[in-house]
Design an enzyme around this catalytic site. Structure first.
Site, PDB file in Angstrom:
ATOM      1  N   ASP A   1       0.932  -1.248  -0.064  1.00 47.99           N
ATOM      2  CA  ASP A   1       0.049  -0.069  -0.024  1.00 47.99           C
ATOM      3  C   ASP A   1       0.883   1.214   0.136  1.00 47.99           C
ATOM      4  OD1 ASP A   1      -2.265   1.766   0.184  1.00 47.99           O
ATOM      5  OD2 ASP A   1      -3.103   0.538   1.692  1.00 47.99           O
TER       6      ASP A   1
ATOM      7  N   GLU B   1     -10.592   7.204   4.144  1.00 51.25           N
ATOM      8  CA  GLU B   1      -9.657   6.541   4.930  1.00 51.25           C
ATOM      9  C   GLU B   1      -9.889   7.028   6.384  1.00 51.25           C
ATOM     10  OE1 GLU B   1      -5.828   5.760   3.205  1.00 51.25           O
ATOM     11  OE2 GLU B   1      -6.566   6.016   1.095  1.00 51.25           O
TER      12      GLU B   1
HETATM   13  C1  BGC Z   1      -5.039   3.123   0.247  1.00 53.16           C
HETATM   14  C2  BGC Z   1      -5.488   2.134  -0.835  1.00 53.16           C
HETATM   15  C3  BGC Z   1      -5.203   2.458  -2.196  1.00 53.16           C
HETATM   16  C4  BGC Z   1      -3.837   3.192  -2.433  1.00 53.16           C
HETATM   17  C5  BGC Z   1      -3.814   3.828  -3.584  1.00 53.16           C
HETATM   18  C6  BGC Z   1      -3.699   3.950   0.046  1.00 53.16           C
HETATM   19  O1  BGC Z   1      -3.951   5.082   0.860  1.00 53.16           O
HETATM   20  O2  BGC Z   1      -5.086   2.569   1.451  1.00 53.16           O
HETATM   21  O3  BGC Z   1      -6.671   1.470  -0.454  1.00 53.16           O
HETATM   22  O4  BGC Z   1      -5.254   1.566  -3.007  1.00 53.16           O
HETATM   23  O5  BGC Z   1      -3.974   4.443  -1.372  1.00 53.16           O
HETATM   24  O6  BGC Z   1      -4.441   5.120  -3.828  1.00 53.16           O
HETATM   25  C1  BGC Z   2      -3.713   9.828  -2.539  1.00 53.29           C
HETATM   26  C2  BGC Z   2      -4.478   8.460  -2.199  1.00 53.29           C
HETATM   27  C3  BGC Z   2      -3.655   7.759  -1.177  1.00 53.29           C
HETATM   28  C4  BGC Z   2      -3.066   8.857  -0.014  1.00 53.29           C
HETATM   29  C5  BGC Z   2      -2.658   7.949   1.067  1.00 53.29           C
HETATM   30  C6  BGC Z   2      -3.291  10.684  -1.401  1.00 53.29           C
HETATM   31  O1  BGC Z   2      -2.532  11.907  -1.594  1.00 53.29           O
HETATM   32  O2  BGC Z   2      -4.334  10.586  -3.505  1.00 53.29           O
HETATM   33  O3  BGC Z   2      -4.546   7.680  -3.315  1.00 53.29           O
HETATM   34  O4  BGC Z   2      -4.370   6.637  -0.839  1.00 53.29           O
HETATM   35  O5  BGC Z   2      -2.788   9.788  -0.489  1.00 53.29           O
HETATM   36  O6  BGC Z   2      -2.337   8.954   2.030  1.00 53.29           O
END
Ligand code: BGC
Ligand code: BGC
Length: 628
Positions: A324, A514
């Site tokens: 991740d 998230e």
């Molecule tokens: C998330 C994932 C996601 C990844 C890419 C991460 O922060 O936990 O679910 O696939 O970002 O965007």
């Molecule tokens: C991205 C997401 C990712 C996240 C993780 C964001 O800036 O757009 O895809 O999951 O950062 O912290």
């Protein structure tokens, strides 16, 4: 040379890549790996045998679009295996053509490498191709769990795959097969429900994305799927997260091995054995075993027992593990330790969004120092190449745009509208308040009645999502207006209510994604004061009062429930709000059932079916039915 970001423990300067003159010659056109008639395993072995260590490490590396876009030659220089779009990381022209042109431009850089190994482009199509404006945006997973309809889930994912691949990406980081055990989690809506059996049942979506057979991956209608986040992401202890501002997300699951397998790992067994999922993403979270005494949480990205032992060994997963977002950097120690630990634990490809050059350099050094074996590298690269061969990328590296015309089409939106209708859960219906009658005067209140961004939620155009008119589609209000010509809309219920037969108050949340949406840092399960005031005003003044909740998770309505004649959970319906109106007006019946337990109060969380002293407001599975 590529630009370097600074992270702790990294070498400050990186040597220039070896000049191309030193590289072995390009492969002849007759090389077995270029022969599409040979079995995938033969092609993988042949290609692996030709690759240098640098080429192998490059395949294991994934950079973020934004980090390579300004200097696309990095893709060639670092021999990158993959690029991703993070949430909201979109091309300048956020159109199907803009996407396909961008992905193809990156692809040409990958094909400029010696062995012309194509690039894999990954994206979070988690409720439709949600980064693209104009895509069909489906309800989030929690709503799909409420439908209890695995065929419908497959259908929505087929459309998602088709719309995604027609614009370039051949890989989606979906579906989340997380089992949400605490609704205070900001990712609750990404889960199909609190019961692992329900989550497992909804895994038909994997087949929707990938097709039923591995050979379907080649088709322009399918993408490689990822089940995530292995494992325990929805079962962490409140307050255990060490990530700033988060309470549950990226926290610690405190459990014993038996319970963990039953609750959190079970969906992965099905994803691998029944649906043959191509990739799996480990979780940001940690696991702390009770039988080992608690107090030693281990990050999933470092968890060799669970990644290599259980997943690749016992369960037999033969796809690849994608880390991740910079998650390995949460493992204790310096960067070299983080890289070595995670690769040796079993991670195959590394999402290092802004530090791909440092990752490449560090992993090369670890291998050269003998701290990572060549057989581990070959295993990882073999798994990645297998997916690329199966996707047909060596034969057709560029975007097959033939289905671009179907993106956001009426036929696709019709499926989404049906999904919305099937996901609505009728929690209370006294005095037969629902269904509404078409001739009635309807008074609608609440921001979420007419806010496309709010009804789509997080992971819509941007990572966090956004209020307002951000994507085309139909709001709930517009859906209601398709059924009745006598609709008064007053956001704050300030317009006079006299003469109205029915009040519809739409309450709910504004978008988040998230850990940002974890309860405890500004978020709450309680209704807002504005929503409460709307309920009080409208339900106090109009004879029949219907409350509709547009949110990613149940909200606390205990004290307001007596005022309502009917109460409907709409979840986050996405672009087709008309599906909500379809059930309100009885065009379709209410059939949805709660995929999670509805708490009486916020501090009743975590509460789940099967708990001792289970006394929720509405139990898991609750849902009244109406006829058409
Ligand atoms: C998330 C994932 C996601 C990844 C890419 C991460 O922060 O936990 O679910 O696939 O970002 O965007
Ligand atoms: C991205 C997401 C990712 C996240 C993780 C964001 O800036 O757009 O895809 O999951 O950062 O912290």
């Amino acid at each position: 040379m590529v630009a370097l970001a600074t992270i702790a423990g990294l070498p400050s300067a990186i040597a220039a890549p070896p000049a191309s003159a030193v590289s072995p010659p390009a492969a002849p056109a007759s090389a077995p790996y270029l022969n599409k008639w040979l079995p995938v395993s033969t092609r993988v072995d042949d290609l692996l045998g030709r690759m240098t260590l640098e080429e192998k490490v490059g395949q294991m590396t994934q950079a973020e679009r934004g980090a390579v876009d300004g200097d696309r030659d990095q893709i060639t220089e670092l021999k990158l295996g993959s690029v991703l779009s993070g949430g909201g990381s979109v091309p300048a022209e956020n159109t199907p053509e803009g996407w396909a042109d961008m992905v193809d431009a990156y692809q040409s850089k990958a094909l400029a490498t010696r062995l012309r190994i194509p690039l894999l482009y990954g994206i979070d199509s988690v409720h439709g191709h949600n980064n693209l404006v104009g895509a069909t945006v489906f309800p989030h997973n929690i709503a799909m769990g409420a439908t209890r309809n695995p065929r419908l889930v497959r259908e929505t994912q087929e459309i998602t795959a088709k719309e995604t691949r027609a614009t370039g990406p051949q890989w989606s980081f979906a579906p989340c097969v997380c089992v949400v055990r605490d609704l205070r989690w900001g990712r609750a809506y990404e889960s199909y429900g609190e019961d692992p059996k329900l989550v497992t049942k909804m895994e038909t979506g994997i087949e929707g994305l990938q097709g039923r057979h591995r050979r379907d991956l080649k088709s322009p209608e399918h993408v490689l799927a990822t089940v995530k986040h292995y494992a325990g992401d929805g079962d962490t202890v409140f307050g255990s997260s060490t990530t700033d501002g988060y309470t549950l997300d990226q926290g610690v699951t405190v459990t014993d091995r038996r319970t963990f397998m039953k609750t959190n790992v079970a969906p992965y067994v099905t994803a691998v054995r029944k649906h043959d999922v191509g990739s799996i993403m480990p979780s940001f979270s940690s696991v702390d075993w009770k039988e080992d005494g608690v107090g030693n949480p281990l990050k999933m990205h470092a968890h060799k027992e669970l990644l290599t032992g259980v997943l690749k060994g016992e369960i037999g997963f033969d796809g690849f593990l994608i880390s991740d977002w910079a998650a390995i950097q949460q493992i204790p120690g310096d960067y070299a330790t983080q890289v070595r630990t995670s690769v040796n634990a079993g991670v195959d490809m590394f999402m290092e969004p802004n530090t791909a050059p440092q990752f490449v350099e560090t992993l090369l050094a670890e291998v050269r120092a003998g701290r990572v074996t060549m057989s581990r590298i070959d295993d990882a690269v073999g798994r990645i190449l297998k997916a690329k061969f199966e996707l047909g990328l060596f034969e057709r590296p560029y975007t097959d745009r033939r289905h671009a015309g179907t993106i956001g089409s009426p036929a696709h939106r019709e499926v989404a509208r049906r999904a919305v209708a099937e996901s609505q859960v009728l929690l209370k219906n006294s005095r037969r308040a629902l269904p509404l009658k078409r001739g009635e005067d309807i008074y609608v209140a609440g921001v979420n009645a007419d806010d496309m961004g709010n009804q789509a939620g997080g992971w819509t155009v941007t990572w966090q999502g956004q209020s307002g008119d951000i994507i085309p589609g139909t709001t709930i209000l517009e859906g209601i207006e398709q059924y009745s010509r006598n609709v008064t809309y007053s956001e704050d219920a300030s317009a006079p209510t006299s003469g109205s037969d029915v009040g519809v108050v739409v309450v709910g949340e504004t978008p988040y994604a998230e850990g940002v949406g974890d309860v405890g840092n500004g978020h709450t399960l309680n209704l807002s004061d504005a929503d409460k005031a709307n309920i009080d005003k409208v339900c106090g003044a109009i004879e029949t009062c219907v409350v509709v909740d547009v949110a990613g998770r149940p909200q606390i309505v205990t004290d307001r429930l007596p005022e309502m004649d009917a109460f409907v959970m709409s979840w986050l319906p996405g672009s087709e709000g008309a599906g909500v109106a379809d059930v309100l007006f009885g065009k379709r019946p209410f059939t949805g059932r709660l995929p999670v337990t509805w708490p009486r109060s916020e501090d009743q969380e975590p509460i789940n079916i099967g708990d001792r002293d289970y006394d929720p407001l509405f139990p898991y599975g609750h849902g009244l039915r109406t006829r058409r």
